[in-house]
Design a protein around this motif. Structure first.
Motif, PDB file in Angstrom:
ATOM      1  N   SER A  20      -2.056  12.980  11.721  1.00  0.00           N
ATOM      2  CA  SER A  20      -0.716  12.959  11.124  1.00  0.00           C
ATOM      3  C   SER A  20       0.203  12.005  11.897  1.00  0.00           C
ATOM      4  N   PRO A  21       1.111  11.336  11.140  1.00  0.00           N
ATOM      5  CA  PRO A  21       1.323  11.401   9.691  1.00  0.00           C
ATOM      6  C   PRO A  21       0.195  10.727   8.910  1.00  0.00           C
ATOM      7  N   SER A  22      -0.310  11.455   7.930  1.00  0.00           N
ATOM      8  CA  SER A  22      -1.493  11.038   7.192  1.00  0.00           C
ATOM      9  C   SER A  22      -1.099  10.387   5.875  1.00  0.00           C
ATOM     10  N   ALA A  23      -1.987   9.501   5.385  1.00  0.00           N
ATOM     11  CA  ALA A  23      -1.780   8.868   4.081  1.00  0.00           C
ATOM     12  C   ALA A  23      -2.339   9.733   2.956  1.00  0.00           C
ATOM     13  N   CYS A  24      -2.636  10.996   3.255  1.00  0.00           N
ATOM     14  CA  CYS A  24      -3.233  11.860   2.228  1.00  0.00           C
ATOM     15  C   CYS A  24      -2.290  12.064   1.048  1.00  0.00           C
ATOM     16  N   TYR A  25      -0.968  11.996   1.280  1.00  0.00           N
ATOM     17  CA  TYR A  25      -0.029  12.169   0.171  1.00  0.00           C
ATOM     18  C   TYR A  25      -0.145  11.010  -0.817  1.00  0.00           C
ATOM     19  N   ASP A  26      -0.159   9.789  -0.317  1.00  0.00           N
ATOM     20  CA  ASP A  26      -0.320   8.640  -1.204  1.00  0.00           C
ATOM     21  C   ASP A  26      -1.701   8.643  -1.856  1.00  0.00           C
ATOM     22  N   LEU A  27      -2.717   9.069  -1.120  1.00  0.00           N
ATOM     23  CA  LEU A  27      -4.056   9.149  -1.697  1.00  0.00           C
ATOM     24  C   LEU A  27      -4.081  10.170  -2.836  1.00  0.00           C
ATOM     25  N   HIS A  28      -3.385  11.282  -2.647  1.00  0.00           N
ATOM     26  CA  HIS A  28      -3.264  12.311  -3.689  1.00  0.00           C
ATOM     27  C   HIS A  28      -2.669  11.712  -4.960  1.00  0.00           C
ATOM     28  N   PHE A  29      -1.559  10.977  -4.817  1.00  0.00           N
ATOM     29  CA  PHE A  29      -0.904  10.394  -5.991  1.00  0.00           C
ATOM     30  C   PHE A  29      -1.710   9.240  -6.574  1.00  0.00           C
ATOM     31  N   ALA A  30      -2.440   8.517  -5.742  1.00  0.00           N
ATOM     32  CA  ALA A  30      -3.268   7.430  -6.259  1.00  0.00           C
ATOM     33  C   ALA A  30      -4.338   7.977  -7.195  1.00  0.00           C
ATOM     34  N   PHE A  31      -4.974   9.068  -6.807  1.00  0.00           N
ATOM     35  CA  PHE A  31      -5.982   9.670  -7.678  1.00  0.00           C
ATOM     36  C   PHE A  31      -5.341  10.199  -8.975  1.00  0.00           C
ATOM     37  N   ARG A  32      -4.152  10.797  -8.851  1.00  0.00           N
ATOM     38  CA  ARG A  32      -3.476  11.321 -10.053  1.00  0.00           C
ATOM     39  C   ARG A  32      -3.081  10.202 -11.005  1.00  0.00           C
ATOM     40  N   THR A  89       0.816  -1.219   0.000  1.00  0.00           N
ATOM     41  CA  THR A  89       0.000   0.000   0.000  1.00  0.00           C
ATOM     42  C   THR A  89       0.848   1.266   0.000  1.00  0.00           C
ATOM     43  N   ASP A  90       2.162   1.130  -0.028  1.00  0.00           N
ATOM     44  CA  ASP A  90       3.057   2.285   0.110  1.00  0.00           C
ATOM     45  C   ASP A  90       3.669   2.641  -1.244  1.00  0.00           C
ATOM     46  N   LEU A  91       3.435   3.859  -1.706  1.00  0.00           N
ATOM     47  CA  LEU A  91       3.938   4.281  -3.013  1.00  0.00           C
ATOM     48  C   LEU A  91       5.453   4.280  -3.059  1.00  0.00           C
ATOM     49  N   ALA A 122       6.763  10.650 -15.233  1.00  0.00           N
ATOM     50  CA  ALA A 122       7.152   9.287 -15.596  1.00  0.00           C
ATOM     51  C   ALA A 122       6.822   8.308 -14.475  1.00  0.00           C
ATOM     52  N   ILE A 123       7.000   8.766 -13.250  1.00  0.00           N
ATOM     53  CA  ILE A 123       6.686   7.902 -12.107  1.00  0.00           C
ATOM     54  C   ILE A 123       5.206   7.552 -12.100  1.00  0.00           C
ATOM     55  N   LEU A 124       4.344   8.560 -12.242  1.00  0.00           N
ATOM     56  CA  LEU A 124       2.907   8.325 -12.160  1.00  0.00           C
ATOM     57  C   LEU A 124       2.376   7.584 -13.376  1.00  0.00           C
ATOM     58  N   ALA A 125       3.101   7.652 -14.488  1.00  0.00           N
ATOM     59  CA  ALA A 125       2.663   6.953 -15.699  1.00  0.00           C
ATOM     60  C   ALA A 125       3.156   5.515 -15.753  1.00  0.00           C
ATOM     61  N   ALA A 126       4.076   5.141 -14.901  1.00  0.00           N
ATOM     62  CA  ALA A 126       4.637   3.784 -14.916  1.00  0.00           C
ATOM     63  C   ALA A 126       3.552   2.759 -14.612  1.00  0.00           C
ATOM     64  N   SER A 127       3.622   1.633 -15.278  1.00  0.00           N
ATOM     65  CA  SER A 127       2.588   0.603 -15.111  1.00  0.00           C
ATOM     66  C   SER A 127       2.535   0.091 -13.678  1.00  0.00           C
ATOM     67  N   ALA A 128       3.701  -0.012 -13.024  1.00  0.00           N
ATOM     68  CA  ALA A 128       3.720  -0.502 -11.640  1.00  0.00           C
ATOM     69  C   ALA A 128       3.001   0.465 -10.708  1.00  0.00           C
ATOM     70  N   VAL A 129       3.142   1.770 -10.970  1.00  0.00           N
ATOM     71  CA  VAL A 129       2.485   2.765 -10.125  1.00  0.00           C
ATOM     72  C   VAL A 129       0.993   2.807 -10.418  1.00  0.00           C
ATOM     73  N   ARG A 130       0.610   2.666 -11.677  1.00  0.00           N
ATOM     74  CA  ARG A 130      -0.815   2.639 -11.993  1.00  0.00           C
ATOM     75  C   ARG A 130      -1.489   1.415 -11.373  1.00  0.00           C
ATOM     76  N   ALA A 131      -0.765   0.291 -11.381  1.00  0.00           N
ATOM     77  CA  ALA A 131      -1.311  -0.910 -10.722  1.00  0.00           C
ATOM     78  C   ALA A 131      -1.425  -0.693  -9.207  1.00  0.00           C
ATOM     79  N   TRP A 132      -0.420  -0.013  -8.645  1.00  0.00           N
ATOM     80  CA  TRP A 132      -0.495   0.311  -7.213  1.00  0.00           C
ATOM     81  C   TRP A 132      -1.705   1.184  -6.917  1.00  0.00           C
ATOM     82  N   ALA A 133      -1.924   2.201  -7.750  1.00  0.00           N
ATOM     83  CA  ALA A 133      -3.059   3.106  -7.540  1.00  0.00           C
ATOM     84  C   ALA A 133      -4.377   2.339  -7.584  1.00  0.00           C
ATOM     85  N   ASN A 134      -4.466   1.385  -8.499  1.00  0.00           N
ATOM     86  CA  ASN A 134      -5.682   0.573  -8.590  1.00  0.00           C
ATOM     87  C   ASN A 134      -5.894  -0.238  -7.317  1.00  0.00           C
TER      88      ASN A 134
END
Length: 492
Positions: free
Chosen positions: A474-486, A292-294, A403-415
């Motif tokens: 805090s510390p909140s997971a809002c940062y990972d949630l932000h990137f997951a939506f992106r 669950t950790d980006l 490039a990080i957010l477009a990577a297939s591994a990161v998109r799979a993580w976001a899903n």
């Protein structure tokens, strides 16, 4: 066998006075109660002076200033001359002083009144002085133990702070001064409990680990206990010391995966998020799930981007000796990103100092650290610098955030990350999305959704349960949630 008549009555009176003295001495405030007993028995004023000749207890009242100064001067002459008792005249008062020990720095019992010198009260005073001495030694010993315990706690908190801000060498040196070597690999645990039992749990953990666990009372959350436990070579779902606690303790325990000392900041976050899972899940303990950790997904492939983002801060050189160094600014940045408004308390600096440092860091990095996007990107960069692993090949590097957010591994993580929200009750996913889009401001989120702030909180609590991560604290997971939506937006 006691004699009959007056002699027997006198003996019974002595025994009763001795019994009362012992009863007073065994109370929580034994010293004060004994001073009161002496004053009442002798019909006089009784004063207990500590080794620095300050009044510790006085009954029925403290003598006037001139009399007290005269008494203090007489006591100093008595102790300098090697005497253990003294009778002096302080103005119109007759004063008797009795040292409670042979040392020059002994406390002194002072009795203002003629009765102290009466032979009839000799046995009573002898008993009272012996018990005062014992009570004093016990009281002074507890105070010394309390000071040592507070010093030990302060040093342990300082060591944890050093680890949290990346000062591993200083942490090692400070821990060694206490006679404890820090292990190279640890698991961080956060124990949440009522403050009333936190000390009991700390003692239980220290005993069970034979003092090997580095236990700290959290400086930010009063109900939290933070423990760095030497890793036992296993990294499974079982909390490493879960057998020490039980559901009847009414606690929650979150634990990190195994981490090196330089990864303690990330491990603490893991434990904090695992605590959210333990608090709301069917069990009272949980271990962080790395999928669950980006930062764990990106790993070393994003290091070059992270180094570029933080380069202006890493290479900063203060213009004046009194200006914060790059290391201090980096420590401030870590705390700000993790604890936000609580950072001043965690760093133990004034909030104005914190604000000035954040302004400085924003200028260096060119980032808005009050906005969610700026904080999320900077936080990810810091976490990626802590990543451990082999250096990736050039064609496997992700050199910018796009490039990080477009990577297939990161998109799979976001899903994977967002799937629990998709499956959550109606409204939870949309509330989480709007909350992120509005910079995690509850009031703005409520206005957009047309619901109350408490309703927003309730839905976000459900989001926490679904994600098994902390959002509102805090510390909140809002940062990972932000990137997951992106990342999810790019995927779609």
């Amino acid at each position: 066998m006691l004699a009959v008549g007056d002699g027997g009555s006198a003996a019974r009176g002595e025994l009763e006075r001795l019994r009362l003295l012992h009863r007073d001495a065994t109370g929580r405030d034994g010293l004060e109660r004994l001073v009161r007993r002496v004053a009442r028995e002798l019909g006089a004023t009784a004063v207990l002076l500590d080794p620095r000749r300050r009044v510790l207890h006085a009954f029925p009242e403290e003598p006037p200033g001139p009399v007290l100064r005269s008494i203090t001067a007489g006591v100093e002459r008595m102790l300098t001359g090697g005497a253990r008792s003294l009778a002096i005249d302080a103005g119109s008062e007759r004063v008797w002083a009795f040292a409670l020990g042979p040392e020059p720095a002994s406390p002194v019992l002072v009795v203002v009144g003629e009765q102290a010198g009466s032979a009839a009260h000799g046995p009573f005073l002898d008993d009272a002085l012996r018990l005062l001495r014992l009570c004093w030694e016990n009281w002074a010993g507890r105070r010394r133990a309390g000071r040592l315990d507070r010093a030990d706690r302060a040093v342990r908190e300082a060591v944890l702070h050093m680890l949290m801000v990346g000062q591993q060498q200083a942490a090692h040196q400070t821990a060694s001064a206490l006679g404890h070597a820090l292990p190279e690999s640890v698991r961080v645990a956060v124990v949440e409990a009522a403050s009333g039992i936190r000390e009991v749990l700390a003692a239980r953990l220290a005993e069970a680990t034979r003092g090997r666990a580095w236990i700290v009372r959290c400086p930010v959350y009063s109900g939290h206990l933070i423990a760095l436990v030497p890793a036992d070579g296993r990294d499974d779902e079982r909390v490493p010391f879960g057998e020490l606690f039980s559901p009847s303790d009414r606690i929650s325990v979150g634990a990190s995966r195994t981490a090196h000392l330089h990864q303690v900041p990330a491990a603490y976050r893991q434990a904090f998020h695992a605590l959210a899972r333990a608090r709301t899940g069917p069990r009272w303990q949980a271990t962080f799930r790395p999928d669950t950790d980006l930062a764990a997904v990106v790993g070393c492939r994003g290091r070059r981007w992270a180094e570029g983002v933080l380069a202006p801060l890493t290479g900063h050189r203060p213009r004046r000796p009194q200006d914060p160094t790059a290391e201090e600014l980096r420590a401030t940045l870590r705390s700000w990103l993790a604890f936000h408004r609580h950072a001043a308390r965690q760093l133990k600096i004034h909030r104005n100092t914190l604000a000035a440092r954040i302004d400085k860091i924003e200028g260096l990095l060119g980032q808005d650290l009050h906005g969610l996007a700026g904080r999320a990107g900077t936080d990810l960069a810091l976490r990626l610098l802590d990543a451990v692993g082999e250096e990736p090949a050039d064609d496997d590097r992700w050199d910018d955030l796009g490039a990080i957010l477009a990577a297939s591994a990161v998109r799979a993580w976001a899903n994977r990350f967002l799937r629990p929200l998709v499956q959550a009750p109606s409204g939870v996913l949309d509330t989480a999305r709007v909350w992120i889009e509005n910079g995690t401001h509850l009031e703005s989120t409520a206005a957009v959704l047309g619901i109350s702030v408490p309703a927003v909180r309730k839905r976000l609590h459900r989001a926490e349960e679904a994600l098994e991560r902390s959002l509102l604290r805090s510390p909140s997971a809002c940062y990972d949630l932000h990137f997951a939506f992106r990342a999810d937006a790019q995927r779609s």
